[in-house]
Scaffold this active site. Structure first.
Site, PDB file in Angstrom:
ATOM      1  N   ARG A  81       0.852  -1.198   0.000  1.00  0.00           N
ATOM      2  CA  ARG A  81       0.000   0.000   0.000  1.00  0.00           C
ATOM      3  C   ARG A  81       0.877   1.232   0.000  1.00  0.00           C
ATOM      4  O   ARG A  81       1.716   1.391   0.876  1.00  0.00           O
ATOM      5  CB  ARG A  81      -0.827   0.064   1.292  1.00  0.00           C
ATOM      6  CG  ARG A  81      -2.001  -0.783   1.338  1.00  0.00           C
ATOM      7  CD  ARG A  81      -3.024  -0.332   2.331  1.00  0.00           C
ATOM      8  NE  ARG A  81      -2.560   0.146   3.631  1.00  0.00           N
ATOM      9  CZ  ARG A  81      -3.369   0.605   4.557  1.00  0.00           C
ATOM     10  NH1 ARG A  81      -4.655   0.687   4.328  1.00  0.00           N
ATOM     11  NH2 ARG A  81      -2.909   0.998   5.717  1.00  0.00           N
ATOM     12  N   THR A 105      -1.429   7.457  -0.800  1.00  0.00           N
ATOM     13  CA  THR A 105      -2.661   7.289  -1.591  1.00  0.00           C
ATOM     14  C   THR A 105      -3.501   6.096  -1.130  1.00  0.00           C
ATOM     15  O   THR A 105      -4.679   5.998  -1.482  1.00  0.00           O
ATOM     16  CB  THR A 105      -2.309   7.051  -3.069  1.00  0.00           C
ATOM     17  OG1 THR A 105      -1.593   5.794  -3.162  1.00  0.00           O
ATOM     18  CG2 THR A 105      -1.422   8.168  -3.635  1.00  0.00           C
ATOM     19  N   ASP A 110       0.276  -2.851  12.108  1.00  0.00           N
ATOM     20  CA  ASP A 110       0.724  -3.260  10.773  1.00  0.00           C
ATOM     21  C   ASP A 110       1.132  -4.735  10.826  1.00  0.00           C
ATOM     22  O   ASP A 110       2.133  -5.095  11.462  1.00  0.00           O
ATOM     23  CB  ASP A 110       1.902  -2.380  10.336  1.00  0.00           C
ATOM     24  CG  ASP A 110       2.296  -2.645   8.898  1.00  0.00           C
ATOM     25  OD1 ASP A 110       2.568  -3.819   8.556  1.00  0.00           O
ATOM     26  OD2 ASP A 110       2.322  -1.700   8.098  1.00  0.00           O
ATOM     27  N   ASP A 141       4.730  -5.664   9.560  1.00  0.00           N
ATOM     28  CA  ASP A 141       5.779  -5.208  10.480  1.00  0.00           C
ATOM     29  C   ASP A 141       5.799  -6.053  11.746  1.00  0.00           C
ATOM     30  O   ASP A 141       6.868  -6.410  12.251  1.00  0.00           O
ATOM     31  CB  ASP A 141       5.560  -3.736  10.850  1.00  0.00           C
ATOM     32  CG  ASP A 141       5.945  -2.806   9.713  1.00  0.00           C
ATOM     33  OD1 ASP A 141       6.642  -3.256   8.786  1.00  0.00           O
ATOM     34  OD2 ASP A 141       5.528  -1.631   9.749  1.00  0.00           O
TER      35      ASP A 141
END
Ligand code: PRP
Ligand code: URA
Length: 213
Positions: free
Chosen positions: A108, A112, A204, A207
């Site tokens: 991603r 945006t 995340d 991560d």
């Protein structure tokens, strides 16, 4: 398992919910996070494959000949949306070791929130196979929607999407874009924040799985 609402099934098995709570906890280690995702993948794989068709084959046991059931048709495909999809993929392959695997490299863009593609490799004959796309997070659904468009361009016509956590916004967008693709998730959270993260979520996933932050 909570009955499907439209095309979305929440797999609310107590073991999954318990493990998911530990995953959400920010104190959970990388090793713990990875192990739990793999264990949840086992439990979710069981549900997402529950209705696969069987066919009888003739075998010989040490004692006698018999007709016995096996899964019908060509080998399944598990399609992992990189990177985080690989955490689910590992657990799925524990249960279905002969499955074929597609890798769809997407990340991603942080500004945006649009997916940027960097890799795609899939088995042949997608049109003849059940494809289970895996990614722990369905946030805006931009990544999952793009991944499934790509698979459909290559002929896939029998697809399921399996994730761990979904945002209501992502579920709405995904089911509108791909009404033919059933979604299986362990939870639908409250909302997305202004940066496109699931709230309360788990942060995340990539991560936390790979220790990259
Ligand atoms: C995460 C996640 C999904 C995507 C979900 O991946 O694994 O692929 O975000 O967000 P969306 O629904 O808004 O598209 P990310 O792009 O962070 O890449 P990574 O797996 O390589 O960390
Ligand atoms: N991707 C993640 O890993 N987590 C989120 O909350 C949203 C997208």
């Amino acid at each position: 398992m909570t009955p499907a609402r439209g095309n979305v099934t929440v797999i609310d098995h107590p073991l999954i919910q318990h493990k998911l709570t530990i995953m959400r906890n920010k104190e959970t280690s990388i090793a713990g996070f990875r192990r739990l995702l793999r264990e949840i993948a086992h439990l979710m794989c069981y549900e997402v494959t529950r209705d696969l068709q069987l066919e009888m084959v003739s075998i010989e046991t040490p004692m006698a000949r018999m007709d016995s059931p096996t899964i019908k048709g060509k080998k399944l495909v598990f399609a992992s949306i990189l990177r985080a999809g690989n955490g689910l993929l590992d657990g799925m392959l524990d249960l279905v070791p002969a499955a074929r695997v597609a890798h769809i490299g997407l990340y991603r863009d942080h500004e945006t929130l649009q997916p940027v593609e960097y890799y795609f490799k899939a088995p042949s004959n997608l049109e003849d196979r059940l494809i289970i796309v895996v990614d722990p997070m369905l946030a805006t659904a931009n990544s999952a929607t793009a991944a499934i468009e790509k698979l459909k361009e290559r002929g896939a016509n029998n697809i399921r999407f399996l994730c761990l956590l979904a945002a209501p916004e992502g579920v709405a967008r995904f089911t509108e874009a791909h009404p033919d693709v059933p979604v299986f998730t362990a939870a639908i959270d409250e909302k997305l924040n202004e940066k496109g993260y699931i709230i309360p979520g788990l942060g995340d996933a990539g991560d936390r799985m790979y220790g990259t932050k």
